[in-house]
Motif scaffolding. Structure first.
Motif, short mmCIF file in Angstrom:
data_model
loop_
_atom_site.label_atom_id
_atom_site.label_comp_id
_atom_site.label_asym_id
_atom_site.label_seq_id
_atom_site.Cartn_x
_atom_site.Cartn_y
_atom_site.Cartn_z
N ASN A 39 2.67 -9.66 -10.48
CA ASN A 39 3.49 -9.81 -9.26
C ASN A 39 2.66 -9.76 -7.99
N PHE A 40 1.46 -10.32 -8.04
CA PHE A 40 0.58 -10.32 -6.87
C PHE A 40 1.22 -11.12 -5.75
N ASP A 41 1.14 -10.63 -4.52
CA ASP A 41 1.73 -11.29 -3.35
C ASP A 41 0.73 -12.30 -2.79
N TYR A 42 0.72 -13.48 -3.38
CA TYR A 42 -0.21 -14.54 -2.99
C TYR A 42 0.04 -15.01 -1.56
N SER A 43 1.29 -15.04 -1.13
CA SER A 43 1.60 -15.49 0.23
C SER A 43 0.99 -14.56 1.27
N ALA A 44 0.94 -13.26 1.00
CA ALA A 44 0.32 -12.31 1.93
C ALA A 44 -1.18 -12.55 2.01
N LEU A 45 -1.81 -12.85 0.86
CA LEU A 45 -3.24 -13.15 0.86
C LEU A 45 -3.51 -14.41 1.68
#
Length: 83
Positions: A39-45
């Motif tokens: 569930n990594f928050d790719y959009s935040a990265l």
């Protein structure tokens, strides 16, 4: 001592594989985060880096860029500063 280089990848990305291989070849330890897992928050990265591709490579909290930037850095000044 914590790892200074962090790389955000996708498993099947050829540029991610090339970046990791280059870091390994130069003896640079890195911490890898696979952005499609846990569930990594790719959009935040992407918001943090301004990039929407992988790999995304950081020296501590400073963005190096992707494979092209890492490879250019290796060819012009070497990667010793990342150790």
């Amino acid at each position: 001592m914590s790892t200074r280089v962090k790389i955000y990848t996708k498993v099947t990305c050829p540029y991610c594989i090339m970046a990791k291989n280059l870091l390994k070849k130069r003896g640079i330890e890195f911490e890898e985060t696979v952005v499609t897992q846990n569930n990594f928050d790719y959009s935040a990265l992407c918001k943090k880096s301004g990039m929407n591709t992988v790999p995304q490579i950081f020296l501590e909290d400073q963005l190096i860029g992707g494979f092209d930037q890492l490879n250019h850095m290796d060819q012009t000044q070497g990667l010793d500063s990342l150790k």
